[in-house]
Scaffold this motif. Structure first.
Motif, PDB file in Angstrom:
ATOM      1  N   ILE A   1       2.766   4.079  16.860  1.00 47.85           N
ATOM      2  CA  ILE A   1       1.613   3.186  16.809  1.00 47.85           C
ATOM      3  C   ILE A   1       1.410   2.635  15.404  1.00 47.85           C
ATOM      4  CG2 ILE A   1       0.385   4.287  18.724  1.00 47.85           C
ATOM      5  CD1 ILE A   1      -1.312   5.748  16.603  1.00 47.85           C
ATOM      6  N   ILE A   2       0.707   1.519  15.324  1.00 52.25           N
ATOM      7  CA  ILE A   2       0.369   0.902  14.043  1.00 52.25           C
ATOM      8  C   ILE A   2      -0.846   1.605  13.466  1.00 52.25           C
ATOM      9  CG2 ILE A   2      -0.540  -1.213  12.984  1.00 52.25           C
ATOM     10  CD1 ILE A   2       1.175  -2.748  15.022  1.00 52.25           C
ATOM     11  N   GLU A   3      -0.793   1.922  12.194  1.00 55.18           N
ATOM     12  CA  GLU A   3      -1.926   2.517  11.488  1.00 55.18           C
ATOM     13  C   GLU A   3      -2.483   1.464  10.551  1.00 55.18           C
ATOM     14  OE1 GLU A   3      -0.754   6.094   9.496  1.00 55.18           O
ATOM     15  OE2 GLU A   3       0.446   6.740  11.193  1.00 55.18           O
ATOM     16  N   ALA A   4      -3.546   0.774  11.007  1.00 55.79           N
ATOM     17  CA  ALA A   4      -4.130  -0.302  10.213  1.00 55.79           C
ATOM     18  C   ALA A   4      -5.612  -0.438  10.561  1.00 55.79           C
ATOM     19  CB  ALA A   4      -3.408  -1.611  10.482  1.00 55.79           C
ATOM     20  N   PRO A   5      -6.418  -0.908   9.610  1.00 58.10           N
ATOM     21  CA  PRO A   5      -7.836  -1.130   9.889  1.00 58.10           C
ATOM     22  C   PRO A   5      -8.040  -2.199  10.963  1.00 58.10           C
ATOM     23  CG  PRO A   5      -7.381  -1.271   7.534  1.00 58.10           C
ATOM     24  CD  PRO A   5      -6.068  -1.206   8.236  1.00 58.10           C
ATOM     25  N   ILE A   6      -9.154  -2.107  11.661  1.00 57.64           N
ATOM     26  CA  ILE A   6      -9.495  -3.095  12.670  1.00 57.64           C
ATOM     27  C   ILE A   6     -10.148  -4.315  12.020  1.00 57.64           C
ATOM     28  CG2 ILE A   6     -10.918  -3.510  14.721  1.00 57.64           C
ATOM     29  CD1 ILE A   6     -10.426  -0.595  15.467  1.00 57.64           C
ATOM     30  N   GLY A   7     -10.592  -4.190  10.792  1.00 57.08           N
ATOM     31  CA  GLY A   7     -11.288  -5.273  10.104  1.00 57.08           C
ATOM     32  C   GLY A   7     -10.377  -6.284   9.444  1.00 57.08           C
ATOM     33  N   ALA A   8     -11.014  -7.171   8.693  1.00 58.15           N
ATOM     34  CA  ALA A   8     -10.328  -8.276   8.012  1.00 58.15           C
ATOM     35  C   ALA A   8      -9.472  -7.787   6.844  1.00 58.15           C
ATOM     36  CB  ALA A   8     -11.361  -9.278   7.504  1.00 58.15           C
ATOM     37  N   GLY A   9      -8.505  -8.630   6.471  1.00 55.21           N
ATOM     38  CA  GLY A   9      -7.676  -8.314   5.309  1.00 55.21           C
ATOM     39  C   GLY A   9      -6.366  -9.075   5.326  1.00 55.21           C
ATOM     40  N   LEU A  10      -5.460  -8.639   4.488  1.00 47.21           N
ATOM     41  CA  LEU A  10      -4.122  -9.215   4.374  1.00 47.21           C
ATOM     42  C   LEU A  10      -3.116  -8.182   4.858  1.00 47.21           C
ATOM     43  CD1 LEU A  10      -4.400 -10.320   0.666  1.00 47.21           C
ATOM     44  CD2 LEU A  10      -4.517 -11.852   2.593  1.00 47.21           C
ATOM     45  N   PHE A  11      -2.002  -8.681   5.372  1.00 44.22           N
ATOM     46  CA  PHE A  11      -0.896  -7.770   5.646  1.00 44.22           C
ATOM     47  C   PHE A  11       0.383  -8.405   5.158  1.00 44.22           C
ATOM     48  CE2 PHE A  11      -0.974 -10.312   9.547  1.00 44.22           C
ATOM     49  CZ  PHE A  11       0.360 -10.595   9.740  1.00 44.22           C
TER      50      PHE A  11
ATOM     51  N   ALA B   1     -10.360  -3.241  -3.471  1.00 40.44           N
ATOM     52  CA  ALA B   1      -9.336  -2.936  -2.475  1.00 40.44           C
ATOM     53  C   ALA B   1      -7.963  -2.905  -3.134  1.00 40.44           C
ATOM     54  CB  ALA B   1      -9.372  -3.975  -1.361  1.00 40.44           C
ATOM     55  N   ASN B   2      -7.097  -2.094  -2.595  1.00 45.61           N
ATOM     56  CA  ASN B   2      -5.715  -2.001  -3.051  1.00 45.61           C
ATOM     57  C   ASN B   2      -4.801  -2.057  -1.843  1.00 45.61           C
ATOM     58  OD1 ASN B   2      -6.114  -1.607  -5.876  1.00 45.61           O
ATOM     59  ND2 ASN B   2      -6.780   0.467  -5.426  1.00 45.61           N
ATOM     60  N   TRP B   3      -3.561  -2.409  -2.090  1.00 43.30           N
ATOM     61  CA  TRP B   3      -2.570  -2.345  -1.033  1.00 43.30           C
ATOM     62  C   TRP B   3      -2.354  -0.895  -0.626  1.00 43.30           C
ATOM     63  CZ3 TRP B   3      -0.837  -6.336   1.644  1.00 43.30           C
ATOM     64  CH2 TRP B   3      -0.834  -7.597   1.068  1.00 43.30           C
ATOM     65  N   THR B   4      -2.128  -0.675   0.657  1.00 45.87           N
ATOM     66  CA  THR B   4      -1.758   0.658   1.122  1.00 45.87           C
ATOM     67  C   THR B   4      -0.294   0.899   0.770  1.00 45.87           C
ATOM     68  OG1 THR B   4      -1.066  -0.175   3.290  1.00 45.87           O
ATOM     69  CG2 THR B   4      -3.373   0.552   3.076  1.00 45.87           C
ATOM     70  N   GLU B   5       0.168   2.111   0.964  1.00 46.87           N
ATOM     71  CA  GLU B   5       1.586   2.416   0.784  1.00 46.87           C
ATOM     72  C   GLU B   5       2.375   1.736   1.909  1.00 46.87           C
ATOM     73  OE1 GLU B   5       3.024   4.235  -1.716  1.00 46.87           O
ATOM     74  OE2 GLU B   5       1.026   4.239  -2.601  1.00 46.87           O
ATOM     75  N   TRP B   6       3.649   1.477   1.669  1.00 50.27           N
ATOM     76  CA  TRP B   6       4.508   0.906   2.706  1.00 50.27           C
ATOM     77  C   TRP B   6       4.686   1.924   3.815  1.00 50.27           C
ATOM     78  CZ3 TRP B   6       5.655  -4.063   2.944  1.00 50.27           C
ATOM     79  CH2 TRP B   6       5.632  -4.814   1.775  1.00 50.27           C
TER      80      TRP B   6
ATOM     81  N   GLU C   1       8.951  -2.753   7.415  1.00 47.94           N
ATOM     82  CA  GLU C   1       7.913  -1.950   6.772  1.00 47.94           C
ATOM     83  C   GLU C   1       6.699  -2.848   6.600  1.00 47.94           C
ATOM     84  OE1 GLU C   1      10.361   0.972   3.790  1.00 47.94           O
ATOM     85  OE2 GLU C   1      10.019  -1.082   3.112  1.00 47.94           O
ATOM     86  N   TYR C   2       5.505  -2.239   6.604  1.00 51.82           N
ATOM     87  CA  TYR C   2       4.296  -3.035   6.435  1.00 51.82           C
ATOM     88  C   TYR C   2       3.306  -2.325   5.527  1.00 51.82           C
ATOM     89  CZ  TYR C   2       1.816   0.071   9.683  1.00 51.82           C
ATOM     90  OH  TYR C   2       1.233   1.164  10.283  1.00 51.82           O
ATOM     91  N   ARG C   3       2.406  -3.118   4.956  1.00 51.98           N
ATOM     92  CA  ARG C   3       1.295  -2.586   4.192  1.00 51.98           C
ATOM     93  C   ARG C   3       0.105  -3.520   4.402  1.00 51.98           C
ATOM     94  NH1 ARG C   3       2.534  -3.696  -2.227  1.00 51.98           N
ATOM     95  NH2 ARG C   3       2.859  -5.944  -2.070  1.00 51.98           N
ATOM     96  N   THR C   4      -1.091  -2.989   4.159  1.00 58.60           N
ATOM     97  CA  THR C   4      -2.300  -3.777   4.379  1.00 58.60           C
ATOM     98  C   THR C   4      -3.174  -3.783   3.130  1.00 58.60           C
ATOM     99  OG1 THR C   4      -3.514  -1.879   5.273  1.00 58.60           O
ATOM    100  CG2 THR C   4      -2.320  -3.253   6.853  1.00 58.60           C
ATOM    101  N   PHE C   5      -4.027  -4.789   3.065  1.00 51.52           N
ATOM    102  CA  PHE C   5      -4.972  -4.961   1.965  1.00 51.52           C
ATOM    103  C   PHE C   5      -6.312  -5.300   2.630  1.00 51.52           C
ATOM    104  CE2 PHE C   5      -7.164  -7.331  -1.354  1.00 51.52           C
ATOM    105  CZ  PHE C   5      -6.765  -6.726  -2.535  1.00 51.52           C
ATOM    106  N   PRO C   6      -7.135  -4.276   2.929  1.00 48.90           N
ATOM    107  CA  PRO C   6      -8.395  -4.539   3.631  1.00 48.90           C
ATOM    108  C   PRO C   6      -9.398  -5.286   2.755  1.00 48.90           C
ATOM    109  CG  PRO C   6      -8.155  -2.194   3.141  1.00 48.90           C
ATOM    110  CD  PRO C   6      -6.917  -2.871   2.654  1.00 48.90           C
TER     111      PRO C   6
END
Length: 109
Positions: free
Chosen positions: A19-29, A3-8, A78-83
């Motif tokens: 709207i928020i664009e993020a996975p519904i599953g587990a991870g870090l934000f 897994a990698n961080w998404t773009e900001w 700004e946000y990013r996710t790490f699924p």
């Protein structure tokens, strides 16, 4: 798969219909203040989309029941996710990242 961080991405404002664009599953934000890069929130969670959505929810106080809630109280974010595959994996990754940040800060001091 690694897994990698998404773009900001710009944190959405409901008042603009975004709207928020993020996975519904587990991870870090990670959420930061756009102008300064200051850390606003960093967490491991079961549901990334749900956790990010809660950031904009103001606390319920006596005044908020009668007054208008102003979403403008939040700075530009700004946000990013790490699924990850599970909450346990997310917690391990979270702890490692916190340890790395602390080591970096000790070395920079």
């Amino acid at each position: 798969m690694i897994a990698n961080w998404t773009e900001w991405k710009r944190y959405p404002r409901a008042s603009r219909g975004e709207i928020i664009e993020a996975p519904i599953g587990a991870g870090l934000f990670e959420v930061r203040v756009a102008q300064t890069g200051a850390l606003f929130a960093f967490e491991a969670t079961d549901n990334l989309a749900q956790a990010l959505a809660k950031i904009s929810a103001p606390s319920k106080s006596f005044i908020s029941w009668f007054g208008r809630r102003d979403a403008a109280m939040l700075p530009d974010l700004e946000y990013r996710t790490f699924p990850t595959s599970s909450r346990a994996t997310a917690k391990i990754a979270f702890e490692r990242m916190v340890d790395r940040r602390e080591a970096y800060m000790r070395g920079a001091a």
